[in-house]
Design an enzyme around this catalytic site. Structure first.
Site, mmCIF file in Angstrom:
data_model
loop_
_atom_site.group_PDB
_atom_site.id
_atom_site.type_symbol
_atom_site.label_atom_id
_atom_site.label_comp_id
_atom_site.label_asym_id
_atom_site.label_seq_id
_atom_site.Cartn_x
_atom_site.Cartn_y
_atom_site.Cartn_z
ATOM 1 N N ASP A 39 -92.661 26.277 -42.480
ATOM 2 C CA ASP A 39 -93.641 25.432 -41.788
ATOM 3 C C ASP A 39 -94.973 26.174 -41.678
ATOM 4 O OD1 ASP A 39 -94.804 23.427 -40.330
ATOM 5 O OD2 ASP A 39 -93.508 23.603 -38.582
ATOM 6 N N ASP A 40 -96.028 25.604 -42.233
ATOM 7 C CA ASP A 40 -97.386 26.170 -42.132
ATOM 8 C C ASP A 40 -97.459 27.593 -42.676
ATOM 9 O OD1 ASP A 40 -97.890 23.804 -40.858
ATOM 10 O OD2 ASP A 40 -98.176 24.663 -38.872
ATOM 11 N N CYS A 79 -97.527 17.935 -41.703
ATOM 12 C CA CYS A 79 -96.062 17.991 -41.668
ATOM 13 C C CYS A 79 -95.323 16.767 -42.203
ATOM 14 C CB CYS A 79 -95.600 18.269 -40.239
ATOM 15 S SG CYS A 79 -96.226 19.815 -39.554
ATOM 16 N N ARG A 83 -93.148 16.355 -45.849
ATOM 17 C CA ARG A 83 -91.682 16.286 -45.822
ATOM 18 C C ARG A 83 -91.173 14.968 -46.404
ATOM 19 N NH1 ARG A 83 -90.237 20.476 -42.007
ATOM 20 N NH2 ARG A 83 -92.228 21.521 -41.626
ATOM 21 N N LYS A 132 -86.244 21.487 -38.623
ATOM 22 C CA LYS A 132 -87.251 20.492 -38.260
ATOM 23 C C LYS A 132 -87.126 19.240 -39.129
ATOM 24 C CE LYS A 132 -92.318 19.990 -38.251
ATOM 25 N NZ LYS A 132 -93.612 20.716 -38.318
ATOM 26 N N HIS A 134 -88.921 15.622 -38.276
ATOM 27 C CA HIS A 134 -90.280 15.069 -38.187
ATOM 28 C C HIS A 134 -90.511 13.874 -39.113
ATOM 29 C CE1 HIS A 134 -94.523 16.435 -36.708
ATOM 30 N NE2 HIS A 134 -94.143 15.263 -36.237
ATOM 31 N N SER A 157 -91.701 19.229 -34.458
ATOM 32 C CA SER A 157 -92.134 20.630 -34.376
ATOM 33 C C SER A 157 -91.671 21.279 -33.073
ATOM 34 C CB SER A 157 -93.657 20.720 -34.469
ATOM 35 O OG SER A 157 -94.118 20.210 -35.697
ATOM 36 N N HIS A 246 -95.394 27.947 -38.429
ATOM 37 C CA HIS A 246 -96.052 27.091 -37.430
ATOM 38 C C HIS A 246 -96.804 27.972 -36.426
ATOM 39 C CE1 HIS A 246 -96.699 23.075 -36.039
ATOM 40 N NE2 HIS A 246 -96.263 23.341 -34.823
ATOM 41 N N ASP A 295 -94.474 23.551 -46.389
ATOM 42 C CA ASP A 295 -94.904 22.157 -46.258
ATOM 43 C C ASP A 295 -96.415 21.995 -46.360
ATOM 44 O OD1 ASP A 295 -95.534 23.276 -43.757
ATOM 45 O OD2 ASP A 295 -94.987 21.473 -42.646
ATOM 46 N N ASN A 296 -97.174 23.045 -46.032
ATOM 47 C CA ASN A 296 -98.641 23.028 -46.169
ATOM 48 C C ASN A 296 -99.155 24.411 -45.805
ATOM 49 O OD1 ASN A 296 -98.105 21.013 -43.424
ATOM 50 N ND2 ASN A 296 -99.121 22.979 -43.083
ATOM 51 N N LYS A 326 -104.752 24.147 -43.411
ATOM 52 C CA LYS A 326 -103.957 22.978 -43.052
ATOM 53 C C LYS A 326 -104.847 21.792 -42.667
ATOM 54 C CE LYS A 326 -100.533 21.528 -39.587
ATOM 55 N NZ LYS A 326 -99.607 21.977 -38.524
#
Length: 536
Positions: A39-40, A79, A83, A132, A134, A157, A246, A295-296, A326
């Site tokens: 994540d991130d 996010c 996904r 996660k 989401h 998240s 994240h 994811d990014n 992001k």
């Protein structure tokens, strides 16, 4: 009377018959799949990508034993859309998911969209999502209703709810209230009224979540699932969507000098990935494909708690304000680390420069499983098996980058890639560490950067230059064709309506939905019961 001996021809015939009966179990054994989504995470958060990073020995070993993809991109820079694209192989303008879902969302990934888990389960796979989600948690949007036999994790998240021991954040967030008066104290960018839930299938097993043990619990549940699937004789698909990076979880082990909080959290994520790889290898080395990506890009507004961009700094945007990570369509927003490990199939110590995307995971794994893509819809992803196996280094000719919150209508396609050229019809900067944002700007004719010479996206080609004029017609055609293809497709629309009743709550009588040790159940999403197929 003695037992009659078989002639050599009879022995051969019997052997062929027995081999023929057994062959389907051996020859047609399908590979296991593990997709690990960070994540991130920044492109520069891997030591294999960026020499300054020292906290990822397990991921670096994964790169050394597999193939590293250095021109790999998420399908959005935030996010939920990213996904959704991973699990459908389709951009948000097709699958309907263009921005993030809320804790009170009634909807989620549209139910008419087929997920990777649904396709693989129909092909005989045991499926699990850990971490996660989401993509909607209310009713039939829950993972158990989207093709996953097993789910364990947080439905969104890990900063979208309060905890008793809050993780790191900028600004810091308070712990969950224990009295109703405290619950009414709002704090900017913090969820203070509802505790963060941890789900096992449709049951809330903990609320608020104990963040300090979350990484260990994810690893344990992943290991149990892989072992159960292996014991059953069925191939498995594990989608492990990490809470890392994240913002860091509850205080990790004390950071070593110079590493800081983010570095310590990065080490924790690295160790978790190393453990998953070790378990997969123990179940039969070469039987499992492991795909790691993000994811990014990093969440720049979190300052020292954000990841490393590497060289993808979006210098043109930075000069005008805001972040280029992001939520933006600059390289730092969507270029993410990617590693694929499959001993004996994916070459080791190889670096690929093919233009690939998270969109490619769906069609590639479906193809490797011997399954068919769902009909009546178009896919943005490609089956990139030849690239994975080292037979080719050619990926997408054109790759689209949707708006993800920084500028323009969310989900709209106003940036794209054609070969080495990065094209912007709209630019804008997300919130930076200093609180600034970059203004949205429209560009007609578009900004064009040659990434072969300008990876930092600092100086666009001069409109009057020979290079700009030579490439513009091809860009214009590619852009027009992409938009026409989307307009002619079977597209979905996500329900983004909200209702406080949709918030996962263990006990509505307690402040913050606190469980006090009791297990609470969500509405049954009618999980399909399946009989495992045995190969005898």
């Amino acid at each position: 009377m003695g037992t009659p001996s078989l002639s050599p021809w009879a022995v051969l015939l019997l052997t062929l018959v027995l081999v023929g009966l057994w062959a389907p179990c051996v020859v047609s054994r399908k590979p296991n799949f593990i997709v690990i989504l960070a994540d991130d995470v920044g492109w520069g958060d891997l030591g294999a990508n960026w020499a300054e990073t020292k906290e990822t020995p397990h991921l670096d070993r994964l790169a050394a034993e597999g193939t590293r993809f250095v021109d790999f991109h998420s399908a959005a820079s935030t996010c939920s859309p990213s996904r959704a694209s991973l699990l459908t192989g389709r951009l948000g303008v097709r699958n309907g998911v263009t921005h993030n879902f809320a804790i009170s969302s009634l909807g989620g990934l549209p139910l008419n969209e087929s997920t990777l888990a649904e396709v693989l389960r129909e092909a005989g796979y045991s499926t699990a999502a850990i971490g996660k989600w989401h993509l909607g948690h209310h009713g039939r949007h829950h993972p158990n209703s989207r093709g996953f036999d097993y789910y364990f994790g947080i439905p969104y998240s890990h900063d979208m709810g309060c905890t008793d021991s809050p993780g790191y954040n900028v600004p810091p967030c308070p712990p969950c209230p224990r009295h109703s008066a405290a619950a009414r104290m709002a704090r900017k960018d913090c969820y203070t009224e509802v505790a963060l839930p941890l789900l096992e299938n449709i049951t809330i097993v903990q609320q608020p979540v104990e963040l300090g043990s979350l990484a260990r619990r994810y690893a344990e549940e992943a290991e149990r699932f892989m072992q159960r699937a292996s014991d059953s004789g069925r191939p498995f698909f594990l989608y492990l969507a990490l809470a890392h990076m994240h913002v860091p979880l509850a205080p990790p082990p004390p950071p070593a000098p110079g590493r800081g909080i983010y570095g310590a959290s990065l080490s924790e994520m690295d160790a978790l990935v190393g453990r998953i790889k070790e378990v997969a290898d123990s179940l039969g080395k070469g039987s499992t494909l492991l795909w790691f990506t993000g994811d990014n890009g990093p969440w720049a507004q979190k300052c020292e708690l954000a990841g490393r961009l590497g060289p993808f700094v979006g210098a043109w945007q930075r000069q005008r304000g805001g972040s280029s990570a992001k939520q933006t369509t600059w390289e730092g927003g969507h270029r993410v680390p990617a590693l694929v490990y499959w001993p004996g199939r994916v070459p080791a110590s190889r670096t690929s420069h093919a233009l690939l995307s998270i969109l490619d995971i769906f069609p590639t794994l479906v193809g490797l499983a011997g399954a068919a893509l769902p009909p009546d819809r178009r896919f943005d992803g490609l089956d990139v098996s030849p690239v994975l196996f080292g037979w080719s280094d050619v990926g997408h000719k054109v790759l689209l980058h949707p708006n993800s919150g920084a500028a323009g209508k969310v989900g709209a396609i106003e940036a794209l890639r054609l070969a080495q050229y990065k094209v912007f019809y709209t630019t804008g900067g997300a919130m930076a560490c200093d609180g600034s944002t970059g203004p949205a700007e429209r560009h007609q004719p578009p900004l064009i950067f040659n990434l072969d010479r300008d990876i930092q996206e600092q100086e666009p080609l001069a409109v009057a230059s020979r290079e700009y004029q030579a490439v513009l017609p091809a860009i214009s055609r590619a852009y027009a064709q992409a938009l026409q293809d989307i307009a002619a497709d079977n597209v979905s629309v996500a329900d983004y309506s909200q209702d406080p009743a949709a918030i996962p709550c263990c006990n509505v009588q307690h402040v913050g939905c606190r469980c006090h040790g009791a297990h609470g159940a969500m509405q049954d999403p009618h999980v399909e019961k399946r009989t495992p197929r045995l190969c005898l």
